[in-house]
Design a protein around this motif. Structure first.
Motif, PDB file in Angstrom:
ATOM      1  N   ALA A  68       1.006  -1.174  -0.083  1.00 28.98           N
ATOM      2  CA  ALA A  68      -0.130   0.084  -0.054  1.00 28.98           C
ATOM      3  C   ALA A  68       0.950   1.353  -0.032  1.00 28.98           C
ATOM      4  O   ALA A  68       0.599   2.212  -0.700  1.00 28.98           O
ATOM      5  CB  ALA A  68      -0.892   0.100   1.262  1.00 28.98           C
ATOM      6  N   GLU A 109      -1.145   2.972  -5.102  1.00 28.88           N
ATOM      7  CA  GLU A 109      -2.667   2.815  -4.617  1.00 28.88           C
ATOM      8  C   GLU A 109      -3.289   1.380  -4.806  1.00 28.88           C
ATOM      9  O   GLU A 109      -4.005   0.887  -4.145  1.00 28.88           O
ATOM     10  CB  GLU A 109      -3.567   3.809  -5.341  1.00 28.88           C
ATOM     11  CG  GLU A 109      -4.960   3.734  -5.192  1.00 28.88           C
ATOM     12  CD  GLU A 109      -5.729   4.505  -5.912  1.00 28.88           C
ATOM     13  OE1 GLU A 109      -6.844   4.473  -5.880  1.00 28.88           O
ATOM     14  OE2 GLU A 109      -5.231   5.330  -6.787  1.00 28.88           O
ATOM     15  N   LYS A 110      -2.831   0.814  -5.992  1.00 26.71           N
ATOM     16  CA  LYS A 110      -3.424  -0.775  -6.214  1.00 26.71           C
ATOM     17  C   LYS A 110      -2.180  -1.834  -6.097  1.00 26.71           C
ATOM     18  O   LYS A 110      -1.113  -1.583  -6.626  1.00 26.71           O
ATOM     19  CB  LYS A 110      -3.977  -0.512  -7.549  1.00 26.71           C
ATOM     20  CG  LYS A 110      -5.080   0.453  -7.516  1.00 26.71           C
ATOM     21  CD  LYS A 110      -5.710   0.348  -9.147  1.00 26.71           C
ATOM     22  CE  LYS A 110      -6.900   1.295  -9.091  1.00 26.71           C
ATOM     23  NZ  LYS A 110      -7.308   1.469 -10.583  1.00 26.71           N
ATOM     24  N   VAL A 119      -6.396  -1.997   4.273  1.00 26.07           N
ATOM     25  CA  VAL A 119      -5.681  -1.711   3.182  1.00 26.07           C
ATOM     26  C   VAL A 119      -5.884  -2.837   2.383  1.00 26.07           C
ATOM     27  O   VAL A 119      -5.646  -2.763   1.011  1.00 26.07           O
ATOM     28  CB  VAL A 119      -4.127  -1.346   3.336  1.00 26.07           C
ATOM     29  CG1 VAL A 119      -3.886  -0.308   4.136  1.00 26.07           C
ATOM     30  CG2 VAL A 119      -3.635  -2.804   4.106  1.00 26.07           C
ATOM     31  N   ARG A 165      -8.382  -3.346   0.843  1.00 23.50           N
ATOM     32  CA  ARG A 165      -9.419  -2.728  -0.253  1.00 23.50           C
ATOM     33  C   ARG A 165      -8.424  -2.387  -1.362  1.00 23.50           C
ATOM     34  O   ARG A 165      -9.011  -2.276  -2.480  1.00 23.50           O
ATOM     35  CB  ARG A 165     -10.235  -1.828   0.336  1.00 23.50           C
ATOM     36  CG  ARG A 165     -11.305  -2.142   1.380  1.00 23.50           C
ATOM     37  CD  ARG A 165     -12.068  -1.087   1.872  1.00 23.50           C
ATOM     38  NE  ARG A 165     -11.428   0.128   2.338  1.00 23.50           N
ATOM     39  CZ  ARG A 165     -11.203   0.340   3.657  1.00 23.50           C
ATOM     40  NH1 ARG A 165     -11.768  -0.681   4.584  1.00 23.50           N
ATOM     41  NH2 ARG A 165     -10.618   1.364   4.146  1.00 23.50           N
ATOM     42  N   GLN A 166      -7.446  -2.154  -1.268  1.00 24.66           N
ATOM     43  CA  GLN A 166      -6.420  -1.842  -2.324  1.00 24.66           C
ATOM     44  C   GLN A 166      -5.951  -2.841  -3.203  1.00 24.66           C
ATOM     45  O   GLN A 166      -5.336  -2.677  -4.189  1.00 24.66           O
ATOM     46  CB  GLN A 166      -5.305  -0.928  -1.928  1.00 24.66           C
ATOM     47  CG  GLN A 166      -5.535   0.406  -1.002  1.00 24.66           C
ATOM     48  CD  GLN A 166      -4.434   0.901  -0.586  1.00 24.66           C
ATOM     49  OE1 GLN A 166      -4.540   1.679   0.567  1.00 24.66           O
ATOM     50  NE2 GLN A 166      -3.460   1.221  -1.457  1.00 24.66           N
ATOM     51  N   CYS A 167      -6.388  -4.217  -2.912  1.00 21.08           N
ATOM     52  CA  CYS A 167      -5.800  -5.227  -3.775  1.00 21.08           C
ATOM     53  C   CYS A 167      -6.810  -5.709  -4.566  1.00 21.08           C
ATOM     54  O   CYS A 167      -8.164  -5.792  -4.395  1.00 21.08           O
ATOM     55  CB  CYS A 167      -5.699  -6.516  -2.575  1.00 21.08           C
ATOM     56  SG  CYS A 167      -5.318  -8.012  -3.463  1.00 21.08           S
TER      57      CYS A 167
END
Length: 285
Positions: free
Chosen positions: A102, A106-107, A131, A133-135
């Motif tokens: 992260a 961002e991704k 974090v 959610r960034q995957c």
């Protein structure tokens, strides 16, 4: 005085720390602390049992005077319980990897040597960490059918550990598919992939996060900063360590000789493990 760090591993009979010497700063030593029983998280039931046995091992390591505990598995077995019962830093390789990725962009994606049938462990890891959610994707290199070859002398894990080009190419192909998904970095989805992390990083178009390195470096930093697990000051530290020890001992007795070998470290007849490097392959391969 040397500060001892415990690296939690499944009990397979191996006596070899997975943390490379080059990562260990002066004044620190790393020792493997093994779970009392062997269990492979092939479903949610065994995942829960894995949490219990790893949490007990973490409690045991802290009680034995270790300055910090590293959970040597990306699924972070028993992490929350270990922190609730310990006054020393406890770091999960998975959580540390997510935080590192992260910080890079961002991704990110996870690329794992394991098949898609193991998706539930990654789903939990991502769900339990904000974090996560960034995957944007989790990609699987092997197939479920290939797992039946793990007891063979030559299998996809031994090939990976030896840096065999065909399996390295398969991993790189999934990494590049993750890049096409939009990933700015890639986390290796198993600590067993650490031996080829540098090879993959040199040939990947995005940064590669090795969970062993990410977890260990974070743990040393927390120890140096003098930090410990945070908890509600109104709630005392859990004192269930002895209960966990008794539970695991009872499970050990109940399972007896029926305990399975870890699929990462299936033991051969001579006592060696299928994931060990062949004798003629240099460790840096």
């Amino acid at each position: 005085m040397t500060k001892r760090i415990a690296c939690l591993e499944m009990n397979t009979g191996q006596q070899k720390s997975p943390v490379p010497d080059r990562l260990i700063a002066p004044g620190y030593s790393v020792e493997s602390v093994y779970t009392e029983i062997r269990v492979t998280p092939i479903d949610a039931v065994d995942l829960l049992l894995s949490d219990v046995v790893y949490a007990e091992a973490a409690m045991r390591a802290a009680r034995d005077g270790c300055a910090g505990v590293l959970i040597g598995g990306v699924p972070d077995y028993g992490l929350a319980a270990a922190r609730a019962a310990s006054d020393v830093p406890v770091v999960g390789s998975g959580e540390a990897s997510l935080l590192a990725a992260a910080a890079l962009g961002e991704k990110f994606s996870i690329v794992t040597i394991w098949p898609e049938t193991m998706d539930f462990v990654y789903e939990r890891l991502l769900r339990d960490n904000p974090v996560g959610r960034q995957c944007i994707s989790v990609r699987y290199v092997s197939t479920h059918a290939e797992q039946s070859t793990l007891a063979d002398e030559d299998n996809f894990l031994t090939q990976m550990k030896a840096g065999r080009e065909d399996i390295v190419e398969r991993i790189l192909a999934e990494i590049e598919l993750a890049v096409q998904d939009g990933a700015k970095s890639v986390i290796l989805g198993c600590n067993c992939m650490s031996p080829v992390a540098e090879i993959l990083a040199a040939r990947s178009s995005v940064p590669i996060v090795d969970p062993t390195t990410a977890g260990y470096r974070q743990l040393e930093t927390l120890i140096e900063l003098g930090l410990r697990p945070a908890r509600d000051p109104r709630v005392p530290r859990s004192e269930r360590q002895e209960l966990f020890a008794e539970m695991v001992q009872a499970a050990d007795g109940a399972l007896g000789a029926d305990q399975e070998d870890c699929p990462v470290c299936v033991l051969n007849d001579d006592g060696t493990a299928s994931c060990d490097l062949p004798a003629n392959v240099p460790a840096e391969a």
